[in-house]
Scaffold this motif. Structure first.
Motif, PDB file in Angstrom:
ATOM      1  N   GLN A   1      -5.437   5.006   4.675  1.00 42.39           N
ATOM      2  CA  GLN A   1      -6.408   3.714   4.342  1.00 42.39           C
ATOM      3  C   GLN A   1      -6.112   3.805   3.079  1.00 42.39           C
ATOM      4  O   GLN A   1      -6.296   2.304   3.077  1.00 42.39           O
TER       5      GLN A   1
ATOM      6  N   GLU B   1     -12.432   0.107  -4.558  1.00 44.55           N
ATOM      7  CA  GLU B   1     -13.726  -0.586  -3.910  1.00 44.55           C
ATOM      8  C   GLU B   1     -14.056  -1.468  -4.784  1.00 44.55           C
ATOM      9  O   GLU B   1     -15.306  -2.432  -4.220  1.00 44.55           O
TER      10      GLU B   1
ATOM     11  N   ILE C   1     -14.094  -1.687   1.416  1.00 41.89           N
ATOM     12  CA  ILE C   1     -15.159  -0.396   2.210  1.00 41.89           C
ATOM     13  C   ILE C   1     -14.351   0.551   2.783  1.00 41.89           C
ATOM     14  O   ILE C   1     -13.379   0.223   4.010  1.00 41.89           O
TER      15      ILE C   1
ATOM     16  N   LEU D   1     -14.226   3.263   5.886  1.00 41.15           N
ATOM     17  CA  LEU D   1     -15.164   3.931   7.072  1.00 41.15           C
ATOM     18  C   LEU D   1     -14.555   4.816   7.839  1.00 41.15           C
ATOM     19  O   LEU D   1     -13.066   5.239   7.579  1.00 41.15           O
TER      20      LEU D   1
ATOM     21  N   ALA E   1     -10.879   6.418  11.982  1.00 43.80           N
ATOM     22  CA  ALA E   1     -10.697   5.507   9.492  1.00 43.80           C
ATOM     23  C   ALA E   1     -10.209   4.609   9.388  1.00 43.80           C
ATOM     24  O   ALA E   1      -9.107   4.343  10.466  1.00 43.80           O
TER      25      ALA E   1
ATOM     26  N   ARG F   1     -12.178  -2.449   5.576  1.00 45.97           N
ATOM     27  CA  ARG F   1     -12.647  -3.496   5.751  1.00 45.97           C
ATOM     28  C   ARG F   1     -12.884  -4.029   4.454  1.00 45.97           C
ATOM     29  O   ARG F   1     -13.678  -3.362   3.257  1.00 45.97           O
TER      30      ARG F   1
ATOM     31  N   LYS G   1     -16.459  -5.785   2.197  1.00 46.08           N
ATOM     32  CA  LYS G   1     -16.920  -5.955   2.246  1.00 46.08           C
ATOM     33  C   LYS G   1     -17.945  -7.314   3.464  1.00 46.08           C
ATOM     34  O   LYS G   1     -17.476  -7.817   2.953  1.00 46.08           O
TER      35      LYS G   1
END
Length: 96
Positions: A6, A55, A60, A62, A72, A75, A77
């Motif tokens: 991520q 961020e 974001i 997940l 996981a 994406r 916002k």
């Protein structure tokens, strides 16, 4: 929990270099590289700093689905109404 994949993916989506992310998170480049290799065994303060920096650019994180139907992910916002024209609404009449 955020995964290394991520972190790598979020940085790639934003087009940030490890140097730029290190500057924004106030961490050494070696810390960014280490987190992108194995986030599980690293300092949680460093993870929090990197997460906050990503961020702030609109990422974001997940979590994986509890029902086993998705892992996981990351994406951007959600678009606000005043963020311009959504891609699916672009056409020749509103092309500037």
């Amino acid at each position: 929990m955020i995964t290394s994949a991520q972190l790598r993916g979020a940085r790639a989506m934003l087009g940030l270099t490890t140097e730029a992310l290190a500057n924004e998170s106030k961490l050494p480049i070696s810390s960014i590289e280490a987190l992108e290799m194995d986030v599980d065994s690293k300092d949680m303060k460093a993870v929090a700093a990197v997460r906050a920096a990503l961020e702030s650019h609109g990422i974001i994180f997940l979590a994986g689905g509890s029902d086993g139907t998705g892992g996981a992910g990351i994406r951007f916002k959600h678009w606000a109404e005043n963020d311009g024209i959504r891609p699916e609404n672009l056409n020749a009449t509103n092309d500037d």
